[in-house]
Scaffold this motif. Structure first.
Motif, PDB file in Angstrom:
ATOM      1  N   GLU A  71       0.820  -1.224   0.000  1.00  0.00           N
ATOM      2  CA  GLU A  71       0.000   0.000   0.000  1.00  0.00           C
ATOM      3  C   GLU A  71       0.853   1.273   0.000  1.00  0.00           C
ATOM      4  O   GLU A  71       0.544   2.230  -0.708  1.00  0.00           O
ATOM      5  CB  GLU A  71      -0.938   0.036   1.214  1.00  0.00           C
ATOM      6  CG  GLU A  71      -1.779   1.307   1.209  1.00  0.00           C
ATOM      7  CD  GLU A  71      -2.675   1.486   2.421  1.00  0.00           C
ATOM      8  OE1 GLU A  71      -2.759   0.588   3.266  1.00  0.00           O
ATOM      9  OE2 GLU A  71      -3.291   2.562   2.506  1.00  0.00           O
ATOM     10  N   ASP A 139      -0.513  -5.046   3.132  1.00  0.00           N
ATOM     11  CA  ASP A 139      -1.116  -3.873   3.773  1.00  0.00           C
ATOM     12  C   ASP A 139      -0.500  -3.825   5.168  1.00  0.00           C
ATOM     13  O   ASP A 139      -0.866  -4.613   6.041  1.00  0.00           O
ATOM     14  CB  ASP A 139      -2.645  -4.037   3.839  1.00  0.00           C
ATOM     15  CG  ASP A 139      -3.334  -2.737   4.212  1.00  0.00           C
ATOM     16  OD1 ASP A 139      -2.666  -1.857   4.794  1.00  0.00           O
ATOM     17  OD2 ASP A 139      -4.540  -2.623   3.937  1.00  0.00           O
ATOM     18  N   ASP A 142      -3.803  -2.375   7.957  1.00  0.00           N
ATOM     19  CA  ASP A 142      -5.128  -2.239   7.359  1.00  0.00           C
ATOM     20  C   ASP A 142      -6.040  -1.723   8.467  1.00  0.00           C
ATOM     21  O   ASP A 142      -6.019  -2.256   9.587  1.00  0.00           O
ATOM     22  CB  ASP A 142      -5.595  -3.604   6.855  1.00  0.00           C
ATOM     23  CG  ASP A 142      -6.950  -3.522   6.180  1.00  0.00           C
ATOM     24  OD1 ASP A 142      -7.247  -2.476   5.568  1.00  0.00           O
ATOM     25  OD2 ASP A 142      -7.707  -4.504   6.266  1.00  0.00           O
ATOM     26  N   GLY A 143      -6.801  -0.671   8.141  1.00  0.00           N
ATOM     27  CA  GLY A 143      -7.618  -0.050   9.189  1.00  0.00           C
ATOM     28  C   GLY A 143      -6.785   0.947   9.984  1.00  0.00           C
ATOM     29  O   GLY A 143      -6.818   0.944  11.215  1.00  0.00           O
ATOM     30  N   TRP A 284      -4.707  -5.538  -1.738  1.00  0.00           N
ATOM     31  CA  TRP A 284      -4.133  -5.862  -0.426  1.00  0.00           C
ATOM     32  C   TRP A 284      -5.176  -5.789   0.685  1.00  0.00           C
ATOM     33  O   TRP A 284      -4.936  -6.271   1.781  1.00  0.00           O
ATOM     34  CB  TRP A 284      -2.956  -4.940  -0.113  1.00  0.00           C
ATOM     35  CG  TRP A 284      -3.291  -3.466  -0.218  1.00  0.00           C
ATOM     36  CD1 TRP A 284      -3.943  -2.710   0.707  1.00  0.00           C
ATOM     37  CD2 TRP A 284      -2.984  -2.590  -1.310  1.00  0.00           C
ATOM     38  NE1 TRP A 284      -4.063  -1.411   0.258  1.00  0.00           N
ATOM     39  CE2 TRP A 284      -3.482  -1.307  -0.972  1.00  0.00           C
ATOM     40  CE3 TRP A 284      -2.336  -2.759  -2.532  1.00  0.00           C
ATOM     41  CZ2 TRP A 284      -3.357  -0.198  -1.820  1.00  0.00           C
ATOM     42  CZ3 TRP A 284      -2.209  -1.651  -3.373  1.00  0.00           C
ATOM     43  CH2 TRP A 284      -2.715  -0.395  -3.018  1.00  0.00           C
ATOM     44  N   ASP A 285      -6.331  -5.165   0.404  1.00  0.00           N
ATOM     45  CA  ASP A 285      -7.393  -5.080   1.413  1.00  0.00           C
ATOM     46  C   ASP A 285      -8.237  -6.352   1.481  1.00  0.00           C
ATOM     47  O   ASP A 285      -9.086  -6.479   2.374  1.00  0.00           O
ATOM     48  CB  ASP A 285      -8.320  -3.891   1.127  1.00  0.00           C
ATOM     49  CG  ASP A 285      -7.762  -2.576   1.663  1.00  0.00           C
ATOM     50  OD1 ASP A 285      -7.029  -2.612   2.661  1.00  0.00           O
ATOM     51  OD2 ASP A 285      -8.069  -1.519   1.073  1.00  0.00           O
TER      52      ASP A 285
END
Ligand SMILES: Nc1ncnc2c1ncn2[C@@H]1O[C@H](COP(=O)(O)OS(=O)(=O)O)[C@@H](OP(=O)(O)O)[C@H]1O
Ligand SMILES: [Mg+2]
Ligand SMILES: [Mg+2]
Ligand SMILES: [Mg+2]
Length: 346
Positions: A71, A139, A142-143, A284-285
């Motif tokens: 990312e 990622d 993530d988040g 990647w999510d």
């Protein structure tokens, strides 16, 4: 005889574990000015950059020719010396620790890297993706918004071969290890290898637990959905739940921790429908989460029932959101999604 992707699995788990230790430590000491806002207005922190530096360094050392679709990139760091030296320090702290569970000396851990090497390692993640060959998706956090709130986030790594996810690893430092004990110990790693099933480890090690999604009836489901209303059409989700007669309140949780929760039987449906602004989901999510769900016995598609296509580049292209659930209820959920979408257009 070794099992399929044994070495890759070992390297990926070790890299995610190291990154999770790093992100946890950064959260406890995050100071003002260590978060930037990217051109798409989303946040990125020193933890995202340094986790990507650590994982890419370990991957490159173990598999020098494998490309990485990550990312983040190092452009902002090249312009900001204060942030750069913080990221370099954090990455070197994480890479410099003594060997842990399943790690081997050949990966070159323990060596201090130069600034240049670490920035280049972050930029190894600029691969454009595509239909052919081996590649990793990463990622690092993530988040990120969940991370900043002290809630759920995930360190997510997947190996793709010819656009199919073959290995997925998701580290969730803040996720309770036991669903039935939400205030108990936290920190899980979910691992899936194609054809070999899905497992949950605790971040601290120990024996893995195999994951199998239970067969749930519609009445037993509740939706797993994003916390951020900009990321998914939460109003449409509400209507889908109503059409299906789902009365349990949705669980809002940041990141691919949702896939981990779903794989171990929590919720029953992950529903992510586009908000209509033309956003394209990033590979990647969803790559590790998609394999985790399939290997736990579930099914994942877009909101039209089409398979997610990981071979189009860095995004999922025209795929329309994501629906992940058990095989027994998937078609009923798609039908309700179609009805809710049609109503929303009126
Ligand atoms: N407009 C829009 N639509 C859909 N998705 C988007 C959008 N904008 C961002 N993102 C991506 O959402 C990732 C965060 O995952 P979630 O939506 O599951 O978590 S959250 O509850 O909303 O925080 C988040 O991942 P990270 O950037 O790694 O945090 C983004 O890649
Ligand atoms: Mg981001
Ligand atoms: Mg993400
Ligand atoms: Mg991220």
């Amino acid at each position: 005889m070794s099992n399929y992707l044994d070495i890759e699995q070992q390297v990926a788990i070790a890299a995610v574990r190291r990154a999770c230790t790093l992100t946890t430590a950064v959260f406890n000491n995050l100071v003002k000015g260590e978060t930037l806002v990217k051109s798409d207005k989303s946040p990125v922190t020193v933890a995202d950059f340094s986790a990507q530096a650590v994982i890419n360094t370990i991957l490159t050392s173990a598999f020098p020719t494998d490309p990485i679709v990550g990312e983040e990139d190092a452009a902002d760091l090249r312009e900001n010396s204060e942030l750069r030296s913080r990221v370099v320090g954090l990455a070197n702290d994480a890479l410099g620790r003594e060997l842990g569970l399943g790690e081997i000396a050949e990966w070159g851990l323990g060596r201090i890297r130069t600034e240049q090497e670490l920035l280049d390692a972050i930029d190894r993640g600029r691969y454009e993706g595509g239909r052919k060959g081996r590649m990793w998706t990463l990622d690092p956090i993530d988040g990120t918004k969940g991370f900043l709130r002290g809630e759920q986030y995930a360190v997510c790594l997947a190996l793709l071969v010819d656009a199919r996810v073959e290995l997925g690893v998701i580290g969730c430092p803040n996720l309770p290890q036991d669903v039935s004990n939400p205030s108990g110990p936290r920190g899980c790693i979910f691992v899936a290898v194609r054809g070999q099933g899905a497992l949950q480890y605790t971040l601290s090690g120990g024996s893995p637990v195999p994951l199998k999604m239970p067969k749930l009836h519609l009445s037993e489901l509740n939706l797993l959905e994003s916390v951020e209303s900009a990321h998914a059409a939460l109003g449409v989700n509400e209507r889908v739940a109503q059409i299906l007669g789902i009365t349990r309140a949705p669980t809002r949780m940041d990141s691919q921790a949702k896939y981990g929760a779903l794989a171990r039987g929590d919720g029953g449906v992950y529903l992510r429908l586009p908000t209509g602004v033309g956003y394209r989901e990033k590979i990647w999510d969803h790559a590790p989460g998609a394999l985790l769900i399939e290997e736990a016995g579930g099914i994942i598609s877009d909101g039209h029932g089409e398979p997610l296509d990981f071979g189009l580049g860095r995004t999922l292209g025209e795929n329309f959101g994501v629906v992940a659930t058990g095989k027994g209820v998937h078609s009923q959920i798609l039908k309700a999604v179609r009805q809710a979408q049609e109503e929303a257009k009126k």
